[in-house]
Scaffold this active site. Structure first.
Site, PDB file in Angstrom:
ATOM      1  N   LYS A 136      10.132  -5.480  -3.177  1.00 51.69           N
ATOM      2  CA  LYS A 136      11.235  -4.467  -3.091  1.00 51.69           C
ATOM      3  C   LYS A 136      11.829  -4.407  -1.762  1.00 51.69           C
ATOM      4  O   LYS A 136      12.698  -4.013  -1.593  1.00 51.69           O
ATOM      5  CB  LYS A 136      10.131  -3.169  -3.609  1.00 51.69           C
ATOM      6  CG  LYS A 136      10.939  -1.674  -3.264  1.00 51.69           C
ATOM      7  CD  LYS A 136       9.867  -0.690  -3.227  1.00 51.69           C
ATOM      8  CE  LYS A 136       8.838  -0.501  -4.223  1.00 51.69           C
ATOM      9  NZ  LYS A 136       8.197   0.815  -4.141  1.00 51.69           N
TER      10      LYS A 136
ATOM     11  N   GLN B 188       5.599  -4.425  -3.584  1.00 56.99           N
ATOM     12  CA  GLN B 188       6.210  -3.879  -2.256  1.00 56.99           C
ATOM     13  C   GLN B 188       7.108  -4.914  -1.393  1.00 56.99           C
ATOM     14  O   GLN B 188       7.941  -4.731  -0.906  1.00 56.99           O
ATOM     15  CB  GLN B 188       5.108  -3.350  -1.398  1.00 56.99           C
ATOM     16  CG  GLN B 188       5.685  -2.372  -0.376  1.00 56.99           C
ATOM     17  CD  GLN B 188       6.184  -0.884  -0.728  1.00 56.99           C
ATOM     18  OE1 GLN B 188       5.089  -0.334  -1.540  1.00 56.99           O
ATOM     19  NE2 GLN B 188       7.306  -0.182  -0.528  1.00 56.99           N
TER      20      GLN B 188
ATOM     21  N   THR C 117      13.262   8.630  -1.945  1.00 56.14           N
ATOM     22  CA  THR C 117      13.141   8.055  -3.086  1.00 56.14           C
ATOM     23  C   THR C 117      13.774   8.493  -4.291  1.00 56.14           C
ATOM     24  O   THR C 117      14.377   7.935  -5.147  1.00 56.14           O
ATOM     25  CB  THR C 117      11.421   7.790  -3.312  1.00 56.14           C
ATOM     26  OG1 THR C 117      10.989   7.640  -2.279  1.00 56.14           O
ATOM     27  CG2 THR C 117      11.119   6.780  -4.312  1.00 56.14           C
TER      28      THR C 117
ATOM     29  N   GLY D 167       3.556   7.566   3.123  1.00 59.99           N
ATOM     30  CA  GLY D 167       3.035   7.993   1.810  1.00 59.99           C
ATOM     31  C   GLY D 167       3.227   7.539   0.608  1.00 59.99           C
ATOM     32  O   GLY D 167       3.889   6.434   0.397  1.00 59.99           O
ATOM     33  N   ASP D 168       2.567   7.999  -0.350  1.00 59.09           N
ATOM     34  CA  ASP D 168       2.483   7.685  -1.707  1.00 59.09           C
ATOM     35  C   ASP D 168       1.889   8.674  -2.313  1.00 59.09           C
ATOM     36  O   ASP D 168       1.674   9.949  -1.959  1.00 59.09           O
ATOM     37  CB  ASP D 168       2.003   6.058  -2.124  1.00 59.09           C
ATOM     38  CG  ASP D 168       2.184   5.663  -3.232  1.00 59.09           C
ATOM     39  OD1 ASP D 168       3.267   5.147  -3.487  1.00 59.09           O
ATOM     40  OD2 ASP D 168       1.510   5.769  -4.270  1.00 59.09           O
TER      41      ASP D 168
ATOM     42  N   SER E 146      12.190   4.622   4.947  1.00 59.49           N
ATOM     43  CA  SER E 146      11.420   4.508   5.879  1.00 59.49           C
ATOM     44  C   SER E 146      11.676   3.348   7.195  1.00 59.49           C
ATOM     45  O   SER E 146      11.209   3.479   8.402  1.00 59.49           O
ATOM     46  CB  SER E 146       9.982   3.811   5.283  1.00 59.49           C
ATOM     47  OG  SER E 146       9.153   4.849   4.730  1.00 59.49           O
TER      48      SER E 146
ATOM     49  N   LYS F  62       4.730  -3.316   5.446  1.00 57.49           N
ATOM     50  CA  LYS F  62       5.173  -1.812   5.346  1.00 57.49           C
ATOM     51  C   LYS F  62       4.998  -1.312   3.624  1.00 57.49           C
ATOM     52  O   LYS F  62       5.270  -2.093   2.969  1.00 57.49           O
ATOM     53  CB  LYS F  62       6.748  -1.962   5.503  1.00 57.49           C
ATOM     54  CG  LYS F  62       7.367  -0.479   5.272  1.00 57.49           C
ATOM     55  CD  LYS F  62       7.460   0.136   6.794  1.00 57.49           C
ATOM     56  CE  LYS F  62       7.619   1.616   6.441  1.00 57.49           C
ATOM     57  NZ  LYS F  62       6.282   2.559   6.056  1.00 57.49           N
TER      58      LYS F  62
ATOM     59  N   LYS G 136      -0.041  -2.283   1.440  1.00 57.79           N
ATOM     60  CA  LYS G 136      -0.092  -0.969   0.597  1.00 57.79           C
ATOM     61  C   LYS G 136      -1.476  -0.611   1.164  1.00 57.79           C
ATOM     62  O   LYS G 136      -2.437  -1.402   1.056  1.00 57.79           O
ATOM     63  CB  LYS G 136      -0.157  -1.123  -0.788  1.00 57.79           C
ATOM     64  CG  LYS G 136       0.058   0.051  -1.596  1.00 57.79           C
ATOM     65  CD  LYS G 136       1.586   0.654  -1.722  1.00 57.79           C
ATOM     66  CE  LYS G 136       1.978   1.899  -2.168  1.00 57.79           C
ATOM     67  NZ  LYS G 136       3.467   2.280  -2.385  1.00 57.79           N
TER      68      LYS G 136
ATOM     69  N   ASN H  34       6.772  14.102  -5.165  1.00 60.55           N
ATOM     70  CA  ASN H  34       7.821  14.012  -4.128  1.00 60.55           C
ATOM     71  C   ASN H  34       8.936  13.389  -4.853  1.00 60.55           C
ATOM     72  O   ASN H  34      10.151  13.712  -4.900  1.00 60.55           O
ATOM     73  CB  ASN H  34       7.447  13.080  -2.930  1.00 60.55           C
ATOM     74  CG  ASN H  34       8.503  12.739  -2.258  1.00 60.55           C
ATOM     75  OD1 ASN H  34       9.081  11.624  -2.171  1.00 60.55           O
ATOM     76  ND2 ASN H  34       9.019  13.506  -1.310  1.00 60.55           N
TER      77      ASN H  34
HETATM   78  P1  NDP Z   1       2.914  12.647  -5.615  1.00 57.19           P
HETATM   79  O1  NDP Z   1       1.556  12.637  -5.226  1.00 57.19           O
HETATM   80  O2  NDP Z   1       3.832  13.484  -4.627  1.00 57.19           O
HETATM   81  O3  NDP Z   1       3.245  13.022  -7.051  1.00 57.19           O
HETATM   82  C1  NDP Z   1       2.701  12.425  -8.209  1.00 57.19           C
HETATM   83  C2  NDP Z   1       3.250  13.087  -9.293  1.00 57.19           C
HETATM   84  O4  NDP Z   1       2.649  12.074 -10.520  1.00 57.19           O
HETATM   85  C3  NDP Z   1       2.266  14.233  -9.617  1.00 57.19           C
HETATM   86  O5  NDP Z   1       3.115  15.218 -10.448  1.00 57.19           O
HETATM   87  C4  NDP Z   1       0.946  13.801 -10.365  1.00 57.19           C
HETATM   88  O6  NDP Z   1       0.572  14.817 -10.985  1.00 57.19           O
HETATM   89  C5  NDP Z   1       1.546  12.692 -11.190  1.00 57.19           C
HETATM   90  N1  NDP Z   1       0.551  11.832 -11.524  1.00 57.19           N
HETATM   91  C6  NDP Z   1      -0.299  11.043 -10.320  1.00 57.19           C
HETATM   92  N2  NDP Z   1      -1.149  10.301 -11.135  1.00 57.19           N
HETATM   93  C7  NDP Z   1      -1.112  10.589 -12.238  1.00 57.19           C
HETATM   94  C8  NDP Z   1      -1.820  10.099 -13.410  1.00 57.19           C
HETATM   95  N3  NDP Z   1      -2.785   9.153 -13.447  1.00 57.19           N
HETATM   96  N4  NDP Z   1      -1.439  10.517 -14.682  1.00 57.19           N
HETATM   97  C9  NDP Z   1      -0.419  11.396 -14.946  1.00 57.19           C
HETATM   98  N5  NDP Z   1       0.302  12.007 -13.786  1.00 57.19           N
HETATM   99  C10 NDP Z   1      -0.017  11.459 -12.621  1.00 57.19           C
HETATM  100  O7  NDP Z   1       3.642  11.096  -5.590  1.00 57.19           O
HETATM  101  P2  NDP Z   1       5.045  10.605  -5.359  1.00 57.19           P
HETATM  102  O8  NDP Z   1       5.875  11.426  -6.089  1.00 57.19           O
HETATM  103  O9  NDP Z   1       5.011  10.191  -4.141  1.00 57.19           O
HETATM  104  O10 NDP Z   1       4.570   9.151  -6.271  1.00 57.19           O
HETATM  105  C11 NDP Z   1       5.115   9.024  -7.538  1.00 57.19           C
HETATM  106  C12 NDP Z   1       5.410   7.598  -7.951  1.00 57.19           C
HETATM  107  O11 NDP Z   1       6.385   7.083  -7.239  1.00 57.19           O
HETATM  108  C13 NDP Z   1       4.150   6.611  -7.555  1.00 57.19           C
HETATM  109  O12 NDP Z   1       4.190   5.686  -8.892  1.00 57.19           O
HETATM  110  C14 NDP Z   1       4.430   5.878  -6.499  1.00 57.19           C
HETATM  111  O13 NDP Z   1       3.809   4.948  -6.098  1.00 57.19           O
HETATM  112  C15 NDP Z   1       5.985   6.097  -6.699  1.00 57.19           C
HETATM  113  N6  NDP Z   1       6.967   5.822  -5.324  1.00 57.19           N
HETATM  114  C16 NDP Z   1       6.761   6.780  -4.030  1.00 57.19           C
HETATM  115  C17 NDP Z   1       7.463   6.712  -2.985  1.00 57.19           C
HETATM  116  C18 NDP Z   1       7.523   7.833  -2.068  1.00 57.19           C
HETATM  117  O14 NDP Z   1       8.294   7.432  -1.279  1.00 57.19           O
HETATM  118  N7  NDP Z   1       6.720   8.631  -2.140  1.00 57.19           N
HETATM  119  C19 NDP Z   1       8.482   5.478  -2.949  1.00 57.19           C
HETATM  120  C20 NDP Z   1       8.429   4.669  -4.226  1.00 57.19           C
HETATM  121  C21 NDP Z   1       7.671   4.752  -5.245  1.00 57.19           C
HETATM  122  P3  NDP Z   1      -0.842  15.514 -10.425  1.00 57.19           P
HETATM  123  O15 NDP Z   1      -0.199  16.253  -9.429  1.00 57.19           O
HETATM  124  O16 NDP Z   1      -1.404  16.225 -11.750  1.00 57.19           O
HETATM  125  O17 NDP Z   1      -1.692  14.598 -10.005  1.00 57.19           O
HETATM  126  O1  2IT Z   2       5.896   2.562  -3.167  1.00 55.09           O
HETATM  127  C1  2IT Z   2       6.786   2.878  -2.151  1.00 55.09           C
HETATM  128  O2  2IT Z   2       7.780   2.142  -1.865  1.00 55.09           O
HETATM  129  C2  2IT Z   2       6.384   3.825  -1.055  1.00 55.09           C
HETATM  130  N1  2IT Z   2       5.395   4.480  -1.610  1.00 55.09           N
HETATM  131  C3  2IT Z   2       7.121   3.987   0.125  1.00 55.09           C
HETATM  132  C4  2IT Z   2       6.544   3.217   1.196  1.00 55.09           C
HETATM  133  C5  2IT Z   2       7.123   3.266   2.537  1.00 55.09           C
HETATM  134  O3  2IT Z   2       6.652   2.726   3.473  1.00 55.09           O
HETATM  135  O4  2IT Z   2       7.952   4.173   2.804  1.00 55.09           O
END
Ligand code: NDP
Ligand code: 2IT
Length: 447
Positions: free
Chosen positions: A116, A113, A211, A167-168, A379, A92, A128, A242
């Site tokens: 976690k 992951q 998250t 998603g991520d 999830s 997952k 992943k 997100n």
């Molecule tokens: P999104 O794509 O929704 O948002 C990502 C954000 O981070 C955007 O603002 C983006 O800016 C910025 N960003 C991405 N890459 C870079 C980079 N190389 N340098 C600077 N800024 C960057 O992703 P999420 O919000 O889902 O994910 C954000 C983080 O949280 C990641 O590390 C992800 O692995 C982690 N995460 C996500 C989960 C989820 O449920 N979605 C769960 C747990 C962890 P821009 O738009 O300019 O690219």
């Molecule tokens: O980093 C993470 O934990 C996620 N992007 C969410 C993974 C999931 O299966 O909901």
């Protein structure tokens, strides 16, 4: 630093076997260091090969993703799925679409992951995936064609009881819709094979928020344990995707004032507190840039470059963008400005030097594996609802999420104390996450 000779050898092997993958080495080194007192107490984890196994993915799938852009040109991307560990449940973990994606990045994410997911106490293994495809600037049609091609290959390897992606970075509701539609079409199966689905086709209420909300529930518990709370605190949240958006929403509800957010171009500072409706309209509505915030709030400031956000004075910092976004210099700037707590919404956003700086300065530090586990936990709740073919209310899911995050804080905190590192949640989260996976692997014998 790792000092145990056996763990040092494991680390050397990881480096040899996974050359040119610094993020994966970084993630493994942190866990192995945390496990030193664990293997001293339970040498069977070394003797029975658990440590050697746990750093090696069960399976790595790599594939070509051909698609046709709007001008009729064939484009080729590379797809990945790393099925890291299925000891405690089906693989997952999310899918990331970003030009920086490579095998090492997906491996580090799949490795983290595993621990976690164990911390959530729910039955989910670690995996992943993703692609070096960049959804930025692509039309909906291009994104759809890419997702359909990606799923045409990936569907061979996933399933509701085998591997359940989500998603991520770069993969949100739109992408999950295209991916699920293609899976359903190819397999003629309507199951919970993906999470983060839309509410009309099997998604869970509160998954979108989970998250960011979970991060704040975790942070609130950490603050409470130290006699304080979000109330009246100044907060900085990096990113504006997100995780960042819903962290900002919950931090504000809990009484904090979020004054800065960012994207990969720069950051905004609004001393009056970020107007989240404007950020949502820019980011969720029209996929715009954070600097457009100033069109609505000309009194706010915009600064180019993303690392400058850590120079904004705050009590609580929530990095929610990407790996290694906060380095030693950023950590020193935060500490000099009196930061009280840093909790990670992104995966591995702080470099090892940054973490060291926070810990030396006595900053309350909530590591990603524990602090951002609310997304994957919810999830897993989506998977439960899909299996039952029933759905829970927003309040029901949110309440379960809240309970899970409190429990994660408590178990990380208790594990740190048990192994003589009271208050060190990095070690505590790694140990607590490891124990359930490792005990299951021991039970299976060599496999
Ligand atoms: P999104 O794509 O929704 O948002 C990502 C954000 O981070 C955007 O603002 C983006 O800016 C910025 N960003 C991405 N890459 C870079 C980079 N190389 N340098 C600077 N800024 C960057 O992703 P999420 O919000 O889902 O994910 C954000 C983080 O949280 C990641 O590390 C992800 O692995 C982690 N995460 C996500 C989960 C989820 O449920 N979605 C769960 C747990 C962890 P821009 O738009 O300019 O690219
Ligand atoms: O980093 C993470 O934990 C996620 N992007 C969410 C993974 C999931 O299966 O909901």
């Amino acid at each position: 630093m790792i000092t145990n000779a056996y763990l040092l050898e494991v680390m050397e092997n990881v480096k040899k076997r996974n050359q040119g993958e610094p993020e994966f080495h970084q993630a493994v080194a942190e866990v192995l260091e945390s496990l030193e007192p664990v293997v001293a107490k339970y040498p069977e984890f070394i003797e029975k090969g658990v440590i050697d196994s746990i750093v090696e993915p069960e399976r790595i799938i790599k594939f070509r993703v051909p698609w046709v852009d709007d001008s009729g040109k064939v484009q080729i991307n590379r797809g990945f799925r790393v099925q890291f560990n299925s000891a405690i449940g089906p693989y997952k973990g999310g899918l990331r679409f970003h030009p920086s994606v490579n095998e090492g990045i997906i491996k580090f994410l799949g490795f983290e992951q595993t621990f976690k997911n164990s911390l959530t106490t729910l039955p989910i293994g670690g995996g992943k995936g993703g692609s070096d495809f960049d959804p930025k600037g692509k039309s909906d049609g291009e994104v759809m064609r890419f997702c359909q091609s990606f799923m045409t290959e990936l569907q061979k390897y996933i399933g509701a009881d085998t591997d359940v992606p989500a998603g991520d970075i770069g993969v949100g509701a739109r992408e999950i819709g295209y991916l699920f539609g293609q899976y359903k079409r190819l397999r003629d199966e309507y199951t919970g094979v993906l999470t983060g689905k839309g509410l009309t086709y099997g998604g869970s209420l509160a998954r979108k928020e989970a998250t960011g909300y979970g991060l704040c529930y975790f942070t609130e518990e950490l603050l409470k344990d130290n006699g304080t709370s979000f109330a009246g605190k100044t907060v900085v949240v990096s990113g504006s995707g997100n995780v960042a958006i819903y962290a900002t929403e919950k931090a504000t509800t809990l009484g904090g004032k979020v004054v800065a957010m960012s994207d990969s171009n720069g950051y905004i500072y609004d001393k009056n507190g970020i107007d989240l409706d404007t950020v949502k309209a820019i980011k969720e509505g029209r996929r715009g840039r954070i600097k457009e915030y100033l069109d609505v709030h000309p009194e706010a400031e915009y600064h180019e470059g993303c690392s400058g956000i850590w120079t904004v004075k705050c009590d609580i910092a929530l990095p929610c963008a990407t790996q290694n976004e906060s380095n030693e210099a950023s950590a020193k700037a935060l500490v000099a400005n009196g930061v009280l707590a840093v909790c990670e919404g992104a995966n591995m956003p702080s470099t090892p030097e940054a973490i060291h700086t926070f810990q030396q300065a006595g900053v309350f530090f909530g590591p990603a594996k524990a602090a951002n586990a609310g997304g994957v936990a919810t999830s897993a709740l989506e998977m439960s609802q899909n299996s039952m073919r029933l759905s829970w209310s927003f309040e029901e899911v949110d309440e379960k999420l809240h309970g899970i995050m409190i429990n994660i804080y408590k178990s990380a905190s208790a594990a740190a104390e048990e192994f003589g590192m009271k208050g060190n949640l990095v070690a505590g989260a790694n140990i607590a996450g490891f124990m359930k996976v490792a005990r299951s692997m021991l039970a299976y014998g060599v496999c």
